[in-house]
Design a protein around this motif. Structure first.
Motif, short mmCIF file in Angstrom:
data_model
loop_
_atom_site.label_atom_id
_atom_site.label_comp_id
_atom_site.label_asym_id
_atom_site.label_seq_id
_atom_site.Cartn_x
_atom_site.Cartn_y
_atom_site.Cartn_z
N THR A 6 0.85 -1.19 0.00
CA THR A 6 0.00 0.00 0.00
C THR A 6 0.89 1.24 0.00
O THR A 6 1.97 1.25 0.59
N GLU A 7 0.39 2.28 -0.63
CA GLU A 7 1.14 3.53 -0.72
C GLU A 7 1.07 4.28 0.61
O GLU A 7 0.06 4.25 1.29
N ILE A 8 2.16 4.93 0.96
CA ILE A 8 2.15 5.75 2.16
C ILE A 8 1.62 7.12 1.77
O ILE A 8 2.28 7.87 1.05
N PHE A 10 -0.39 10.88 3.01
CA PHE A 10 -0.27 11.83 4.12
C PHE A 10 -1.09 11.35 5.32
O PHE A 10 -0.66 11.46 6.46
N ALA A 11 -2.27 10.78 5.05
CA ALA A 11 -3.13 10.31 6.15
C ALA A 11 -2.50 9.13 6.89
O ALA A 11 -2.52 9.09 8.13
N THR A 12 -1.93 8.17 6.16
CA THR A 12 -1.29 7.04 6.84
C THR A 12 -0.03 7.48 7.57
O THR A 12 0.28 6.97 8.65
N TRP A 13 0.69 8.43 6.99
CA TRP A 13 1.86 8.96 7.67
C TRP A 13 1.46 9.65 8.97
O TRP A 13 2.13 9.51 9.99
N MET A 14 0.33 10.40 8.93
CA MET A 14 -0.16 11.08 10.14
C MET A 14 -0.59 10.06 11.20
O MET A 14 -0.35 10.27 12.38
N MET A 15 -1.24 8.97 10.79
CA MET A 15 -1.65 7.96 11.76
C MET A 15 -0.44 7.36 12.47
O MET A 15 -0.51 6.99 13.64
N TYR A 16 0.66 7.29 11.78
CA TYR A 16 1.88 6.75 12.37
C TYR A 16 2.57 7.77 13.28
O TYR A 16 3.11 7.42 14.32
N ASN A 17 2.56 9.05 12.90
CA ASN A 17 3.37 10.05 13.59
C ASN A 17 2.64 10.90 14.62
O ASN A 17 3.27 11.46 15.51
N LEU A 82 -6.07 18.88 1.10
CA LEU A 82 -5.80 18.20 -0.16
C LEU A 82 -4.90 16.99 0.04
O LEU A 82 -5.10 15.94 -0.60
N TRP A 83 -3.93 17.10 0.92
CA TRP A 83 -3.08 15.95 1.23
C TRP A 83 -3.88 14.83 1.89
O TRP A 83 -3.74 13.66 1.56
N LEU A 84 -4.73 15.20 2.87
CA LEU A 84 -5.49 14.19 3.60
C LEU A 84 -6.50 13.47 2.72
O LEU A 84 -6.71 12.26 2.87
N PHE A 85 -7.16 14.19 1.83
CA PHE A 85 -8.25 13.61 1.05
C PHE A 85 -7.86 13.27 -0.40
O PHE A 85 -8.73 13.03 -1.21
N ARG A 86 -6.57 13.24 -0.69
CA ARG A 86 -6.14 12.82 -2.03
C ARG A 86 -6.50 11.35 -2.24
O ARG A 86 -7.08 10.98 -3.26
N ASP A 87 -6.19 10.52 -1.30
CA ASP A 87 -6.53 9.09 -1.35
C ASP A 87 -6.68 8.59 0.08
O ASP A 87 -5.80 7.93 0.62
#
Length: 162
Positions: A6-8, A10-17, A82-87
């Motif tokens: 799966t692609e990383i 902005f949303a998945t990066w935020m869930m991690y950080n 835009l970063w959060l809702f791109r995918d």
């Protein structure tokens, strides 16, 4: 290179950080609270009043928000959305709904917002020529171009090594 992964985003990066960031903010708050206010219960109320007065004074010194400050805040908020809702992975993102045939990544909204910073005037109520929210002289002075070129060269090298 890894089609099953799966692609990383902005949303998945935020869930991690974000949990680590919240823990760091809480620990910093606790450290400064102990350092400047202390653990004594007898001086807490007077100390809190003094701190509140200082903060209120500094807040009043800021004055009302100006157009250029609001414009930058709006563009930054738009960029984050835009970063959060791109995918977002739980609903179809805005990039998927465009159907351009080109895979849109997180750099696309960043470049778009950067261009808008150079185009939107900082004071549209003023007649005549008005400087933009960000002009090139400020960008040249404030951006660490050496680091930017080093990172860009590293990305280009890694892309070439694929």
């Amino acid at each position: 290179m890894f089609p099953g992964s799966t692609e990383i985003t902005f949303a998945t990066w935020m869930m991690y950080n974000v949990p680590g960031m919240l823990l760091g903010v809480f620990l910093t708050w606790a450290f400064f609270n102990i350092l400047y206010i202390g653990c004594r219960r007898d001086a807490t109320e007077s100390t809190q009043k003094a701190i509140r007065l200082i903060i209120e004074k500094k807040y009043e010194e800021l004055g009302p928000i100006k157009f250029h400050e609001g414009g930058v805040l709006f563009l930054f908020t738009t960029l984050v959305l835009l970063w959060l809702f791109r995918d977002p992975q739980f609903i179809p993102g805005w990039a998927e709904s465009l159907n351009t045939g080109v895979k849109i990544k997180d750099a696309t909204p960043a470049i778009g917002i950067s261009v808008l910073l150079f185009l939107i005037p900082s004071n549209p109520s003023r007649f005549g020529r008005c400087p933009p929210l960000l002009d090139w002289r400020v960008a040249q002075k404030k951006i660490a171009w050496g680091i930017l070129l080093l990172l860009g060269g590293g990305f280009a090298l890694s892309e070439g090594a694929k």
